[in-house]
Design a protein around this motif. Structure first.
Motif, mmCIF file in Angstrom:
data_model
loop_
_atom_site.group_PDB
_atom_site.id
_atom_site.type_symbol
_atom_site.label_atom_id
_atom_site.label_comp_id
_atom_site.label_asym_id
_atom_site.label_seq_id
_atom_site.Cartn_x
_atom_site.Cartn_y
_atom_site.Cartn_z
ATOM 1 N N ALA A 37 0.836 -1.196 0.000
ATOM 2 C CA ALA A 37 0.000 0.000 0.000
ATOM 3 C C ALA A 37 0.870 1.245 0.000
ATOM 4 C CB ALA A 37 -0.934 0.000 1.212
ATOM 5 N N THR A 38 1.790 1.326 0.950
ATOM 6 C CA THR A 38 2.726 2.444 1.044
ATOM 7 C C THR A 38 3.946 1.983 1.825
ATOM 8 O OG1 THR A 38 1.034 4.183 0.957
ATOM 9 C CG2 THR A 38 3.119 4.757 1.986
ATOM 10 N N LYS A 232 5.360 3.746 -2.975
ATOM 11 C CA LYS A 232 5.550 2.314 -2.753
ATOM 12 C C LYS A 232 7.025 1.906 -2.849
ATOM 13 C CE LYS A 232 1.023 1.304 -4.852
ATOM 14 N NZ LYS A 232 0.268 0.945 -3.646
ATOM 15 N N MET A 233 7.912 2.871 -3.082
ATOM 16 C CA MET A 233 9.321 2.562 -3.312
ATOM 17 C C MET A 233 10.233 3.541 -2.575
ATOM 18 S SD MET A 233 9.515 3.744 -7.316
ATOM 19 C CE MET A 233 11.307 3.866 -7.335
ATOM 20 N N ASP A 369 -10.448 -5.520 -0.179
ATOM 21 C CA ASP A 369 -10.356 -6.103 -1.522
ATOM 22 C C ASP A 369 -9.115 -5.626 -2.273
ATOM 23 O OD1 ASP A 369 -10.958 -3.536 -2.757
ATOM 24 O OD2 ASP A 369 -13.049 -3.905 -2.261
ATOM 25 N N HIS A 370 -8.324 -4.759 -1.645
ATOM 26 C CA HIS A 370 -7.046 -4.282 -2.204
ATOM 27 C C HIS A 370 -7.207 -3.667 -3.592
ATOM 28 C CE1 HIS A 370 -6.024 -6.823 1.093
ATOM 29 N NE2 HIS A 370 -6.157 -7.940 0.417
ATOM 30 N N CYS A 371 -8.358 -3.000 -3.798
ATOM 31 C CA CYS A 371 -8.667 -2.404 -5.108
ATOM 32 C C CYS A 371 -8.653 -3.446 -6.218
ATOM 33 C CB CYS A 371 -7.709 -1.257 -5.431
ATOM 34 S SG CYS A 371 -7.867 0.157 -4.334
ATOM 35 N N SER A 388 2.549 -7.579 3.232
ATOM 36 C CA SER A 388 3.485 -7.297 2.141
ATOM 37 C C SER A 388 4.796 -6.796 2.726
ATOM 38 C CB SER A 388 2.884 -6.256 1.185
ATOM 39 O OG SER A 388 2.361 -5.132 1.873
ATOM 40 N N PHE A 389 5.875 -7.272 2.147
ATOM 41 C CA PHE A 389 7.202 -7.126 2.734
ATOM 42 C C PHE A 389 8.076 -6.190 1.902
ATOM 43 C CE2 PHE A 389 5.476 -11.437 3.143
ATOM 44 C CZ PHE A 389 5.150 -11.397 4.483
ATOM 45 N N TYR A 390 9.114 -5.664 2.568
ATOM 46 C CA TYR A 390 10.047 -4.793 1.857
ATOM 47 C C TYR A 390 11.450 -5.005 2.404
ATOM 48 C CZ TYR A 390 10.834 -0.940 -1.426
ATOM 49 O OH TYR A 390 11.229 -0.179 -2.497
ATOM 50 N N LEU A 391 12.357 -4.174 1.972
ATOM 51 C CA LEU A 391 13.768 -4.405 2.243
ATOM 52 C C LEU A 391 14.122 -4.350 3.713
ATOM 53 C CD1 LEU A 391 15.757 -1.194 1.183
ATOM 54 C CD2 LEU A 391 13.309 -1.220 1.478
ATOM 55 N N TYR A 392 13.284 -3.713 4.546
ATOM 56 C CA TYR A 392 13.607 -3.571 5.962
ATOM 57 C C TYR A 392 12.898 -4.590 6.844
ATOM 58 C CZ TYR A 392 9.665 -0.504 4.833
ATOM 59 O OH TYR A 392 8.507 0.018 4.310
ATOM 60 N N ASN A 393 12.117 -5.491 6.267
ATOM 61 C CA ASN A 393 11.419 -6.493 7.067
ATOM 62 C C ASN A 393 12.291 -7.715 7.335
ATOM 63 O OD1 ASN A 393 8.561 -5.445 5.323
ATOM 64 N ND2 ASN A 393 8.765 -5.286 7.540
#
Length: 413
Positions: A37-38, A232-233, A369-371, A388-393
């Motif tokens: 999402a963000t 998102k990035m 419903d995540h759009c 949802s995961f990212y580089l710091y998780n």
């Protein structure tokens, strides 16, 4: 997913760049798993915004004075940075927008209203985000064109045999999500581009969930358009970009009219500015564009291959741990063949209730419903939870999620 061996991320070091991760929620450490999402924003990106406002805050392309010149140079060079990040030929192919949705609408209105008509077809997919599905659906209603949808298979992939049949000589545009924000499916965009081009159609890739977390090269994908969002990035909200092949953008009419997108105006007619300014009417989001470029440089310094591998490993680990619970259904492809997210449901518990309970344990996930309402209709569920995961998780944060889901299960048992 067959990703080559790459050096693992130093996650502890990376987390130091994100002060928000040090905060507590409900008496425990924040576990932020809502990155699709963000994402969170690193210090250097935030500082690039404050640096603009503290040092050279001025409008671009409109002043002779020093501050305006400095702002103009920084804003233009930001386009160069973003172009390089996605493999575009130059700034002429990168239009700054507020987000992926605006980029999609820009193409739909500036290209679609002029090019589509009765007898024409737009082919998209059942897994599209509303930014794509609704936009093309409504443009087709206005123009008389027909919108068709490539179905998904039972395991969450695109049915490529159906795609090959649906894309015909009547197809003018193929619009496909690169990585699904619900299923985690990474779609074969280059294969779809080849099919589209064989029928003289254009292809638009919604890369909101791929540009942030994997290497994306627009020339390798051979897409005509591609869009993504800065928030998102590691970038700021209100920032994003539309890539378009130069000759395609040149042939399009502007989407918005006003200042800076013109080179000459008379009472009778107007002449448009060169690319990309032709599509950036009015005062743009200057600091946001500069910060988007800073986010690209931040990610590039870490390494997109490393980020991709880290995300995929976390998603596979989460997939395995959640399915081990027994009464959790995870949607989409197997754990070893997906992007860095998992959408799931716990039997007997509504996704909204589940998200509320895990929040009590400091775990932030998405529910709804995540759009992708039509996709959820296909799946036969009204909503799902999504981590949802990212580089710091970390794997420990996945464990915290699973423990919280297990607690929710006991509450509703």
């Amino acid at each position: 997913m067959g990703t080559q061996q790459v050096e693992p991320l130093d996650v502890d070091r990376i987390r130091e760049d994100f002060p928000i991760l040090d905060r507590e929620v409900n008496g425990g450490p924040l576990v932020y798993l809502d990155n699709a999402a963000t994402s969170q924003t690193p210090t250097r990106v935030v500082e690039s915004i404050s640096d603009y406002y503290y040092r050279y805050n001025a409008n671009v392309h409109r002043g002779i004075h020093q501050l305006s010149q400095e702002a103009s140079i920084a804003y233009e060079e930001a386009h160069d940075t973003v172009a390089e990040f996605i493999g575009a030929d130059g700034r002429e192919e990168v239009v700054f927008t507020k987000n992926t949705t605006e980029a999609m609408n820009l193409v739909a209105y500036a290209w679609g209203l002029n090019e589509l008509g009765p007898g024409d077809e737009v082919v998209t997919t059942e897994m599209e985000h509303h930014a794509s599905l609704v936009t093309w659906q409504q443009i087709c209603k206005r123009t008389g064109a027909e919108c068709k949808y490539v179905p998904i298979t039972e395991d969450g992939y695109l049915d490529m045999d159906a795609a090959a049949e649906l894309i015909t000589d009547d197809t003018e545009m193929v619009s496909v999500v690169h990585a699904s924000n619900t299923l985690g499916t990474v779609n074969p965009v280059r294969e779809l581009a080849d099919i589209a081009h064989d029928h003289d159609a254009l292809i638009f890739a919604d890369a909101a969930q791929s540009v942030p977390n994997r290497p994306v090269d627009v020339k390798a994908l051979d897409v005509d358009f591609l869009a993504f969002s800065g928030h998102k990035m590691c970038g700021p909200t209100g920032s994003g970009a539309l890539y378009g092949k130069e000759h395609v953008l040149e042939a399009m009419e502007p989407y918005l009219y006003g200042g800076d997108m013109i080179v000459k105006v008379t009472f009778e007619d107007s002449q448009w500015n060169e690319l990309p300014w032709k599509f950036e009417a009015g005062t743009p989001s200057i600091s946001e564009g500069i910060a988007l470029a800073e986010a690209c440089e931040y990610l590039d310094d870490i390494g997109m291959e490393r980020i991709q591998r880290h995300e995929e490993q976390l998603a596979e680990y989460a997939y395995d741990r959640l399915t081990e619970l027994g009464d959790v259904e995870v949607y989409g492809p197997p754990g070893d063949d997906r992007s860095g997210l998992v959408a799931f449901n716990l039997d007997g518990v509504h996704a909204h209730d589940l998200a509320s309970i895990v929040n009590d344990y400091g775990v932030a996930i998405r529910a709804g419903d995540h759009c992708t309402q039509p996709l959820h209709d296909v799946l036969g569920v009204g909503a799902s939870a999504r981590a949802s995961f990212y580089l710091y998780n970390t794997r420990e944060e996945v464990d915290a999620l699973v423990d919280a889901v297990d607690e929710a299960r006991s509450i509703f048992a």
